[in-house]
Each structure stands twice: as C-alpha cells, then as structure tokens.
Enzyme design. Structure first.
Site, PDB file in Angstrom:
ATOM      1  N   SER A 218       0.722  -1.213   0.057  1.00 47.23           N
ATOM      2  CA  SER A 218      -0.023  -0.163   0.069  1.00 47.23           C
ATOM      3  C   SER A 218       0.493   1.132   0.506  1.00 47.23           C
ATOM      4  CB  SER A 218      -0.843   0.142   1.012  1.00 47.23           C
ATOM      5  OG  SER A 218      -0.061   0.394   2.248  1.00 47.23           O
TER       6      SER A 218
ATOM      7  N   SER B 279       0.976   3.366   2.364  1.00 49.73           N
ATOM      8  CA  SER B 279       0.794   4.683   3.498  1.00 49.73           C
ATOM      9  C   SER B 279       1.963   5.011   4.243  1.00 49.73           C
ATOM     10  CB  SER B 279       0.348   4.225   4.641  1.00 49.73           C
ATOM     11  OG  SER B 279       1.661   2.537   4.800  1.00 49.73           O
TER      12      SER B 279
ATOM     13  N   LYS C  41       5.377   0.731   9.486  1.00 51.62           N
ATOM     14  CA  LYS C  41       5.592   1.758   9.597  1.00 51.62           C
ATOM     15  C   LYS C  41       6.929   2.898  10.458  1.00 51.62           C
ATOM     16  CE  LYS C  41       0.627   1.879   8.666  1.00 51.62           C
ATOM     17  NZ  LYS C  41       0.164   2.123   7.790  1.00 51.62           N
TER      18      LYS C  41
ATOM     19  N   SER D 295      -2.989   7.078   5.722  1.00 52.88           N
ATOM     20  CA  SER D 295      -2.353   5.823   7.078  1.00 52.88           C
ATOM     21  C   SER D 295      -3.051   5.061   8.091  1.00 52.88           C
ATOM     22  CB  SER D 295      -0.502   5.886   7.416  1.00 52.88           C
ATOM     23  OG  SER D 295      -0.232   5.546   8.154  1.00 52.88           O
TER      24      SER D 295
END
Length: 263
Positions: free
Chosen positions: A41, A43, A103, A211
């Site tokens: 993705s 994010s 992250k 996100s």
C-alpha cells in the site's frame, strides 16, 4: 533394467531430503536473520512505494515469539533485545489481526504524542516541518491490488500527474524524513494526546492522510500501541522495486530504487 528400477526409490528419497533441508535452512534464515517483505500500500510514500521489495533486519531488535512463522518461537519475552530508535522504519505484527505492518516509529515508551492541524507534537513540542517540492506520481492502478493514489491537486485523469504536498519533518533526536499531505483536515490531522505506555511504541505512516496507524485504536481497526514483542525488525534498504502488477513485468522495474537506503 532391473538395477535401474531398484535405485529409483533411493533417488526419490534423496530429492525429498534435499527439499526438506532447503526448507529448513530457509526457515532458519527467515527466523533469525532477514524476512522478505513486499510493500502492498501507499501508507509509507514517498519513503516506500507500492511494489518495493525489501528484507527486514530481524537481528536489529532481538527475537520474540513472533520472529518465527506463525509465532511459534518458544521465547517468553525477548531474546538479545535491543531498543529501537525514534525514526526507525519498522515491520511489526498487528496486535489483533496478526498481519504484518510497516510504519515509522514515532513515540517511545513514556512519550506523549499528539497531532494538531497536521503538525506532530512530541512531549508538548512541535516537530519541525519544512515544505519542499511536491511528490508527483502517475495516476494509475498500482501494485497487484490495483488501487489508485489520492491526489492533493483534485481530480486527475488516468495517466495524469497526481501531486501530494511534501515536507521534511525532523523528529526529536534529529532523524529527518519526508512526509506527505493530501488535504488539511483529512485522516487524523487532529488527535487527543496519546500516552505511550512502558513496553509499547507509537507508529505513523509517512503518507499521513493515507495511513491506518497508532492514531487509530485497535478496536476501530487501527494499530493502537504496539508491544515490543510484536516488533519483527528494521527496514534498512529497498532491494528491488516494480511499479507493475507482477514482479516479472520487467518494463515496470524502477531502476533508481535498486538497493536504495531507507531513511
């Protein structure tokens, strides 16, 4: 001919043994050293792009039960543990869903984290943001999922230039990285104060308006606070990157991202 037929079962067993040994070696390598990870993705744009392939350094923070596939390592707490640093890009196991996420580590144990009008505050202090040139990508289906990016410059047709506002954020401790913004007031641009408990960490994506991270509670499908045991390792370098839906589509390879350092 008879001799040949007698040796055939032995040949099959040797092949089986070779496969078993190879799988065992791969399992040990994956559990102790490096774990492959595809970026599914957007994010973490523009630090990480959809289709980036990297190896997660599992030695960086030591080992927990989640270091083994299916969480089968017989480790009660953490072995050879080393504390992560603010600003690290980390792969971790979601505390509820069991999925692996990637992250940036923002909040350490004991920190107070808040976002106000899109600005990150750590322990009551705003983190410096310096506007820079916008991030521009082609508006098209991305990755195997085929999702389309969100743009700050309004509706963009297929093949058009999709822009996002970009700034360089410098965290407490000195780590600097790019963050993206689509529009003010989206996502979690304004949050309450989050108190990071002992033994836990607070994560955010660099693509702040796209996100699902620690700003969102686990009960609502977010990440919430992540226990130290759930950290799998640190992402240090992109090994390979493909902008297409399949790795074998060589005409979609991003030549400028081979072995690119992750900041």
């Amino acid at each position: 001919m008879a001799r040949s037929s007698e040796k055939k079962p032995e040949g099959i067993m040797e092949t089986v043994k070779t496969v078993v040994y190879a799988l065992a070696i791969a399992a040990v390598f994956r559990s102790l050293f490096f774990q492959p990870f595809w970026i599914p993705s957007g994010s973490m744009k523009d630090t990480l792009l959809v289709g980036d392939f990297l190896f997660v350094n599992k030695m960086a923070y030591g080992y927990s039960k989640y270091s083994c596939p299916f969480g089968l390592c017989p480790i009660p707490d953490r072995l050879f543990g080393s504390e992560p640093e603010r600003g690290d890009v980390v792969v971790f196991r979601h505390p509820v869903s069991g999925q692996d996420y990637i992250k940036r580590l923002i909040g350490l144990p004991g920190d107070k984290v808040q976002v106000k009008n899109g600005v990150l505050f750590l322990n009551g202090k705003p983190q410096k943001q310096e506007p820079t040139a916008p991030f521009i990508e082609t508006y098209e289906a991305q990755g195997s999922v085929g999702g389309f990016p969100a743009c700050s410059n309004g509706a963009v047709g297929i093949g058009g230039a999709c822009e996002k506002e970009r700034a360089i954020e410098t965290l407490e401790g000195g780590v600097s990285h790019a963050i993206l913004n689509i529009r003010d007031g989206l996502g979690a641009d304004n949050t309450p104060v989050f108190n990071v408990p002992e033994g836990h960490f607070f994560f955010m994506g660099d693509n702040r308006d796209n996100s699902i991270d620690s700003r969102f509670a686990q009960a609502g499908g977010g990440v919430g606070m992540v226990p130290f045991a759930n950290l799998l390792g640190r992402a240090d370098r992109v090994i390979f990157s493909s902008a297409g839906g399949r790795m074998l589509y060589f005409w979609t390879w991003r030549g400028d991202r081979f072995f690119k350092k992750i900041d």
